[in-house]
Design a protein around this motif. Structure first.
Motif, PDB file in Angstrom:
ATOM      1  N   UNK A  80       1.929   9.598  -5.643  1.00 41.80           N
ATOM      2  CA  UNK A  80       2.470  10.914  -5.303  1.00 41.80           C
ATOM      3  C   UNK A  80       3.513  11.353  -6.328  1.00 41.80           C
ATOM      4  N   UNK A  81       4.334  10.429  -6.800  1.00 40.20           N
ATOM      5  CA  UNK A  81       5.347  10.742  -7.797  1.00 40.20           C
ATOM      6  C   UNK A  81       4.688  11.226  -9.087  1.00 40.20           C
ATOM      7  N   UNK A  82       3.615  10.581  -9.507  1.00 42.34           N
ATOM      8  CA  UNK A  82       2.884  11.002 -10.708  1.00 42.34           C
ATOM      9  C   UNK A  82       2.327  12.416 -10.522  1.00 42.34           C
ATOM     10  N   UNK A  83       1.762  12.665  -9.359  1.00 45.20           N
ATOM     11  CA  UNK A  83       1.168  13.969  -9.080  1.00 45.20           C
ATOM     12  C   UNK A  83       2.218  15.077  -9.070  1.00 45.20           C
ATOM     13  N   UNK A 117       0.817  -1.211   0.000  1.00 46.10           N
ATOM     14  CA  UNK A 117       0.000   0.000   0.000  1.00 46.10           C
ATOM     15  C   UNK A 117       0.849   1.258   0.000  1.00 46.10           C
ATOM     16  N   UNK A 118       1.923   1.267   0.759  1.00 48.37           N
ATOM     17  CA  UNK A 118       2.814   2.428   0.802  1.00 48.37           C
ATOM     18  C   UNK A 118       3.496   2.631  -0.547  1.00 48.37           C
ATOM     19  N   UNK A 119       3.883   1.548  -1.204  1.00 56.85           N
ATOM     20  CA  UNK A 119       4.502   1.653  -2.529  1.00 56.85           C
ATOM     21  C   UNK A 119       3.554   2.256  -3.543  1.00 56.85           C
ATOM     22  N   UNK A 120       2.293   1.855  -3.506  1.00 62.34           N
ATOM     23  CA  UNK A 120       1.290   2.404  -4.413  1.00 62.34           C
ATOM     24  C   UNK A 120       1.061   3.881  -4.138  1.00 62.34           C
ATOM     25  N   UNK A 121       1.028   4.255  -2.870  1.00 61.20           N
ATOM     26  CA  UNK A 121       0.852   5.656  -2.499  1.00 61.20           C
ATOM     27  C   UNK A 121       2.027   6.494  -3.001  1.00 61.20           C
ATOM     28  N   UNK A 122       3.241   6.006  -2.832  1.00 59.14           N
ATOM     29  CA  UNK A 122       4.415   6.742  -3.292  1.00 59.14           C
ATOM     30  C   UNK A 122       4.411   6.908  -4.805  1.00 59.14           C
TER      31      UNK A 122
END
Length: 159
Positions: free
Chosen positions: A46-49, A38-43
């Motif tokens: 965030x990188x895309x954003x 889940x943390x990897x997906x969130x990161x």
């Protein structure tokens, strides 16, 4: 072998502690793995954003220079102006990007894109005093120029 009248060979009470411990470790491992995924997906999200935000900032800044040079060319003075903005070489620390001016019969404007990030932004530009020249450059080598012939480029006047 007996103890207090019970046969110790069929006594399984010690097994429940080991099974409980193994189940606790397995469930904890599954929960921690889920948190890491889940943390990897969130990161990644965030990188895309952040990448999109950086592309937007660089693109709108470059459009501001183009519009300023168009107005400057309308003063009647024959000038050559070049600005080399301090744009980052890469966005989000590791993604290269390209800035391109395009002037076709259908479209006139600026496009900024990052192939690795899979993002692009297009800015239509309507110039009245200068011509956009079909040029492109990488993020580190941007030289937005108004050349003597009234053309605006993103790769300097010598291109």
């Amino acid at each position: 072998m007996t103890r207090d009248g019970a046969d110790l060979r069929i006594d399984r009470r010690g097994l429940s502690v080991a099974v409980t411990h193994a189940l606790t470790v397995a469930i904890s491992t599954i929960l921690v793995s889920g948190l890491i995924i889940g943390a990897g997906t969130l990161l990644e999200s965030q990188e895309q954003s952040v990448g999109e935000d950086q592309l937007r900032e660089v693109g709108s800044d470059a459009v501001t220079y183009v519009n300023t040079f168009d107005r400057l060319n309308g003063t009647g003075e024959n000038v050559t102006v070049t600005v080399a903005p301090d744009y980052p070489e890469r966005i989000v620390g590791s993604y290269r990007y390209t800035i391109q001016l395009y002037n076709t019969s259908e479209l006139r404007g600026l496009e900024i894109r990052s192939e690795a990030l899979g993002r692009e932004r297009q800015y239509p530009i309507s110039t009245t005093n200068a011509r956009l020249t079909n040029t492109s450059t990488s993020g580190a080598d941007v030289q937005i120029s108004l050349c003597k012939n009234g053309e605006i480029t993103v790769a300097g006047c010598g291109s």
